[in-house]
Design a protein around this motif. Structure first.
Motif, PDB file in Angstrom:
ATOM      1  N   CYS A 357       5.341  37.281   6.942  1.00 38.23           N
ATOM      2  CA  CYS A 357       4.623  38.536   7.174  1.00 38.23           C
ATOM      3  C   CYS A 357       4.515  39.352   5.895  1.00 38.23           C
ATOM      4  N   CYS A 358       5.586  39.432   5.118  1.00 37.69           N
ATOM      5  CA  CYS A 358       5.538  40.200   3.870  1.00 37.69           C
ATOM      6  C   CYS A 358       4.543  39.592   2.884  1.00 37.69           C
ATOM      7  N   VAL A 359       4.548  38.281   2.740  1.00 37.81           N
ATOM      8  CA  VAL A 359       3.602  37.626   1.831  1.00 37.81           C
ATOM      9  C   VAL A 359       2.169  37.846   2.284  1.00 37.81           C
ATOM     10  N   TYR A 360       1.938  37.779   3.562  1.00 36.74           N
ATOM     11  CA  TYR A 360       0.583  37.967   4.083  1.00 36.74           C
ATOM     12  C   TYR A 360       0.102  39.388   3.820  1.00 36.74           C
ATOM     13  N   LYS A 361       0.963  40.377   4.048  1.00 37.39           N
ATOM     14  CA  LYS A 361       0.563  41.760   3.797  1.00 37.39           C
ATOM     15  C   LYS A 361       0.301  41.994   2.311  1.00 37.39           C
ATOM     16  N   ARG A 362       1.103  41.413   1.410  1.00 34.82           N
ATOM     17  CA  ARG A 362       0.904  41.604  -0.022  1.00 34.82           C
ATOM     18  C   ARG A 362      -0.419  40.991  -0.468  1.00 34.82           C
ATOM     19  N   ASP A 363      -0.723  39.787  -0.032  1.00 30.95           N
ATOM     20  CA  ASP A 363      -1.988  39.150  -0.390  1.00 30.95           C
ATOM     21  C   ASP A 363      -3.173  39.940   0.141  1.00 30.95           C
ATOM     22  N   SER A 366      -3.650  43.099  -2.058  1.00 32.12           N
ATOM     23  CA  SER A 366      -4.180  42.782  -3.387  1.00 32.12           C
ATOM     24  C   SER A 366      -5.664  42.423  -3.317  1.00 32.12           C
ATOM     25  N   ARG A 367      -6.073  41.685  -2.290  1.00 27.44           N
ATOM     26  CA  ARG A 367      -7.497  41.354  -2.137  1.00 27.44           C
ATOM     27  C   ARG A 367      -8.325  42.603  -1.891  1.00 27.44           C
ATOM     28  N   TYR A 368      -7.792  43.540  -1.149  1.00 28.47           N
ATOM     29  CA  TYR A 368      -8.535  44.771  -0.866  1.00 28.47           C
ATOM     30  C   TYR A 368      -8.712  45.607  -2.134  1.00 28.47           C
ATOM     31  N   ILE A 369      -7.654  45.699  -2.974  1.00 25.04           N
ATOM     32  CA  ILE A 369      -7.743  46.500  -4.207  1.00 25.04           C
ATOM     33  C   ILE A 369      -8.739  45.884  -5.175  1.00 25.04           C
ATOM     34  N   SER A 370      -8.714  44.550  -5.341  1.00 25.23           N
ATOM     35  CA  SER A 370      -9.651  43.905  -6.273  1.00 25.23           C
ATOM     36  C   SER A 370     -11.087  44.061  -5.794  1.00 25.23           C
ATOM     37  N   THR A 371     -11.326  43.931  -4.518  1.00 21.41           N
ATOM     38  CA  THR A 371     -12.681  44.091  -3.986  1.00 21.41           C
ATOM     39  C   THR A 371     -13.177  45.518  -4.174  1.00 21.41           C
TER      40      THR A 371
END
Length: 496
Positions: A357-363, A366-371
């Protein structure tokens, strides 16, 4: 000489054997039947008289005892059997959660079979006798003789909460083991006991709640009981569980505490007189003589005050046999080993889920910030809102004042009209000075500012034809009509 000595020795041995045989029982003969209740005999020679005893043997059912059926369902045994290969197969106890008691029921007639206690309907070897059976009710029972410690007798009925049942106990032979009397019923009922032999313990239990003091000894009872135990959650047992009941469970619980039962006697209900006669002592498998048993031995017992106790568990703590103790220890050790393993596995699974769950939330973050960084652009500056500017003039076209309506509230004069600067085409018959013209960017003027208060008289018709002279009405209506057209002119018009 030696031959004579041998003959004398043989005669001496024969005489000794006769002396030993006299006064002793011979061994039991072979059973008269291989199954389905047979008998066997033994003999005793004493003082020139011969005595014989007969007992029951091979009490199990024959394997070919089956009930035939057709179709899918078996209509016997109150619907508690399935029709498989045209034979009724019992299914009682199969769905008794959390235990499966189906292996303790006969496969073909659904009667309970716990150890050597094989219950039959109207058995010839029953130790209990009843007289008030009506409406097709039958006594069901079993007899066994494999308990080395206790003589356990179980009586089960449906019960009657409005009247009691009398239990009369007779001694048929010498009592060598403590007697345990078990009374089971579905309805709470009263028991009145009359016994000629001392009872070690009286155990009672029912599905419904028992009234106060359900166990009573009649005034003429020679003996009593040392212990009276209420077994909560005991259940009812009448010998047949197809219509409800827990005969197998009751027998198993009793066997766990006191060992295998010596006899079981069950009936659904009794009518007046409600008396159950029970025989105890001696050989329980022995066949009763014609005149019944007459025990001539001495009976010593006293009426003692019983000790009352309550058992709250269906399996009370007792001394188990070596085999049961090993099974209990094996099961407990296996549970002790399994519990830590299961705990470690569950904790590992939980930790893995948390990490995922932690890895999924971090990914995802990060995808939202880059987009957002790639697709973001500066916001446009807010545009100022422009408002229309009106030119207000009077009828002569003279401008009164020019102002921005967004900042100043204007109250126009009564006789002033809104007049645009650019010219539009005027209507026919109206002058340009009296018709205001609007520009395309300005709002339309009101109707009162365009149409004069007093309209001029119309001098032409809408079809641009002069109106007839209405000064002489009679002259207009009395003027001669034009002659009709000729045939040649009519045809000429038609051809055109």
């Amino acid at each position: 000489m030696s031959r004579k000595c041998c003959e004398i020795g043989l005669q001496f041995i024969f005489l000794i054997s006769l002396v030993e045989i006299r006064g002793q029982w011979t061994s039991w003969s072979s059973c008269s039947k291989s199954c389905d209740v047979g008998t066997q005999i033994r003999t005793k020679i004493s003082d020139g008289s011969t005595t014989q005893e007969e007992q029951f043997c091979n009490l199990q059912y024959c394997p070919d005892l089956r009930v035939r059926c057709t179709g899918r369902y078996c209509h016997e045994f109150d619907g508690m059997a399935d029709c498989i290969s045209n034979v009724c197969i019992c299914k009682v106890g199969r769905y008794s959660y959390p235990y499966d008691y189906s292996r303790y029921y006969n496969k073909y007639n659904c009667y309970p079979e716990v150890g050597n206690c094989i219950i039959r309907q109207s058995p010839p070897f029953a130790l209990a006798q009843v007289q008030s059976l009506k409406y097709g009710y039958m006594l069901r029972g079993c007899v066994a003789n494999d308990n080395p410690d206790y003589e356990v007798h179980v009586i089960g009925i449906y019960g009657n909460p409005f009247s009691g049942y009398d239990v009369v106990i007779h001694q048929r032979g010498e009592v060598t083991k403590p007697i345990v009397l078990v009374l089971s019923s579905y309805e709470a009922t009263y028991w009145w006991i009359d016994t000629s032999v001392h009872i070690h313990s009286v155990i009672y239990g029912s599905t419904r709640e028992y009234p106060s003091k359900p166990i009573n000894f009649v005034d003429g009872s020679k003996c009593g009981a040392s212990n009276i135990v209420k077994w909560e959650g005991f259940g009812s047992a009448d010998g047949s569980d197809t219509g409800g009941g827990n005969t197998v469970k009751v027998l198993l619980d009793i066997e766990r505490v006191y060992g295998p039962v010596t006899s079981f006697s069950g009936v659904y209900t009794l009518y007046s007189p409600r008396i159950i006669k029970l025989e105890v002592g001696g050989n329980p498998l022995q066949k009763s003589p014609i005149n019944g048993f007459k025990y001539n031995g001495t009976v010593q017992c006293e009426l003692v005050t019983p000790k009352y106790s309550v058992v709250t568990s269906t399996r009370p703590t007792t001394t188990l046999s070596d085999k049961e103790t090993k099974e209990e220890e094996g099961s407990s050790s296996s549970i002790v080993i399994i519990i830590p393993i299961v705990t470690v596995v569950l904790v590992s699974v939980f930790v893995c889920l948390v990490i995922m769950c932690c890895v999924y939330k971090r990914d995802k973050s990060s995808r939202y910030i880059s987009t957002w960084q790639t697709n973001s652009s500066p916001r446009p500056a807010p545009q100022t809102r422009s408002y229309p500017i009106y030119e207000i003039s009077d009828r002569n076209g003279t401008s009164l004042f020019n102002t921005d309506l967004s900042t100043t509230q204007i109250t126009p004069q009564v006789n002033s009209i809104v007049r645009p600067t650019s010219a539009m085409s005027t209507d026919e018959g109206l002058s340009g000075d009296e018709n205001p013209v609007l520009t395309l960017a300005d709002p339309p003027p009101s109707y009162s500012s365009i149409v004069p208060d007093t309209p001029e008289p119309r001098t032409k018709s809408p079809s641009n034809k002069p109106f007839p002279d209405t000064t002489s009405h009679e002259q207009y209506h009395n003027s001669p009509e034009p002659p009709p057209p000729s045939y040649s002119s009519y045809m000429q018009q038609e051809r055109l």
